[in-house]
Design an enzyme around this catalytic site. Structure first.
Site, PDB file in Angstrom:
ATOM      1  N   PHE A 215      28.629  -9.867  26.111  1.00  0.00           N
ATOM      2  CA  PHE A 215      29.279  -9.294  27.282  1.00  0.00           C
ATOM      3  C   PHE A 215      30.680  -9.854  27.459  1.00  0.00           C
ATOM      4  O   PHE A 215      30.881 -11.069  27.410  1.00  0.00           O
ATOM      5  CB  PHE A 215      28.495  -9.628  28.558  1.00  0.00           C
ATOM      6  CG  PHE A 215      27.241  -8.835  28.761  1.00  0.00           C
ATOM      7  CD1 PHE A 215      27.282  -7.565  29.324  1.00  0.00           C
ATOM      8  CD2 PHE A 215      26.009  -9.375  28.411  1.00  0.00           C
ATOM      9  CE1 PHE A 215      26.115  -6.847  29.532  1.00  0.00           C
ATOM     10  CE2 PHE A 215      24.836  -8.672  28.618  1.00  0.00           C
ATOM     11  CZ  PHE A 215      24.889  -7.391  29.183  1.00  0.00           C
ATOM     12  N   ASP A 216      31.621  -8.967  27.722  1.00  0.00           N
ATOM     13  CA  ASP A 216      32.896  -9.367  28.293  1.00  0.00           C
ATOM     14  C   ASP A 216      32.602  -9.854  29.713  1.00  0.00           C
ATOM     15  O   ASP A 216      31.533  -9.570  30.264  1.00  0.00           O
ATOM     16  CB  ASP A 216      33.827  -8.149  28.297  1.00  0.00           C
ATOM     17  CG  ASP A 216      35.132  -8.396  29.006  1.00  0.00           C
ATOM     18  OD1 ASP A 216      35.777  -9.415  28.707  1.00  0.00           O
ATOM     19  OD2 ASP A 216      35.498  -7.579  29.858  1.00  0.00           O
ATOM     20  N   LEU A 217      33.546 -10.546  30.328  1.00  0.00           N
ATOM     21  CA  LEU A 217      33.322 -11.059  31.680  1.00  0.00           C
ATOM     22  C   LEU A 217      34.108 -10.264  32.725  1.00  0.00           C
ATOM     23  O   LEU A 217      33.529  -9.545  33.527  1.00  0.00           O
ATOM     24  CB  LEU A 217      33.685 -12.545  31.737  1.00  0.00           C
ATOM     25  CG  LEU A 217      33.518 -13.259  33.082  1.00  0.00           C
ATOM     26  CD1 LEU A 217      32.129 -13.073  33.663  1.00  0.00           C
ATOM     27  CD2 LEU A 217      33.841 -14.744  32.932  1.00  0.00           C
ATOM     28  N   ASP A 218      35.437 -10.375  32.701  1.00  0.00           N
ATOM     29  CA  ASP A 218      36.261  -9.696  33.701  1.00  0.00           C
ATOM     30  C   ASP A 218      36.163  -8.186  33.555  1.00  0.00           C
ATOM     31  O   ASP A 218      36.450  -7.634  32.489  1.00  0.00           O
ATOM     32  CB  ASP A 218      37.733 -10.105  33.550  1.00  0.00           C
ATOM     33  CG  ASP A 218      37.946 -11.590  33.800  1.00  0.00           C
ATOM     34  OD1 ASP A 218      37.149 -12.182  34.547  1.00  0.00           O
ATOM     35  OD2 ASP A 218      38.909 -12.149  33.252  1.00  0.00           O
TER      36      ASP A 218
END
Length: 217
Positions: free
Chosen positions: A9-12
């Site tokens: 997963f990416d975060l932002d």
């Protein structure tokens, strides 16, 4: 729908809406350096790409000035901007369900790793993650493809069958492709469906509920 066992997963813009803190930190850096504040549309383009690249490409700063801008950004972000942030509705339940079904959950973000860990712990999401991987503070690892490669290496993943990236910007899709991974485009984040589709996202999730269905059926 393909079954994925390992999800990066990416975060932002994918797990949290971190725009307020990031944009306030950019504004702080501009004021500190005596730079004219960019238009809102330009500011929004800071959401997703590596920070130093944004200062160079969006504001036309030299390498030296971009370094100074990043340093100024980091005066504000670690104490204030980092928590001007909120988890998208449904994300905590999604991560909990992934963990409960035995999936491997990995964070792969261009945000510095220490900041990413603090954010995930602050929102009580770190417990659902097997690994939290991010960029380096010294800018030696910021490119998304490099971060994803680092995350895969950290997790000891060599067989990429059943591995997928989830992100909201073209950088996530391109970084995933460079590592031989498909990418699910999170349209509810900061990138548009057109941006993600053009970059080559395997499938688009308009909402967190859509993402839940794609990953867990």
């Amino acid at each position: 729908m393909r079954n994925y066992d390992v999800i990066l997963f990416d975060l932002d813009g994918t797990l949290t809406d971190s725009a307020p803190g990031i944009l306030n930190s950019v504004r702080y850096a501009c004021r500190k350096m005596g730079l004219e504040l960019p238009a809102e549309a330009t500011l929004r383009k800071f959401l997703g790409p590596p920070l130093i690249d944004s200062f160079r490409n969006l504001m036309g700063l030299s390498d030296a000035d971009a370094d100074r801008a990043v340093s100024a950004f980091r005066e504000y972000f670690p104490t204030k901007g980092i928590f001007e942030n909120e988890v998208y509705p449904g994300i905590a339940a999604l991560l909990a369900d992934l963990k409960a079904t035995g999936k491997t959950v990995i964070i792969a973000t261009s945000k510095p790793e220490d900041f990413a860990k603090r954010i995930m712990e602050h929102f009580d999401l770190a417990r659902y993650c097997d690994f939290i991987c991010g960029a380096t503070l010294d800018e030696t690892r910021t490119d998304k493809a490099e971060v994803i490669a680092y995350a895969l290496e950290t997790a000891g993943i060599t067989d990429k069958h059943g591995v997928v990236m989830v992100g909201d910007r073209e950088h996530d899709v391109i970084g995933a492709k460079k590592n031989g991974l498909p990418c699910i485009g999170a349209v509810y984040g900061y990138g548009s469906a057109e941006e993600l589709r053009t970059a080559g996202a395997a499938v688009l999730a308009e909402t967190v509920a859509d993402l839940h269905k794609i990953l867990l059926g």
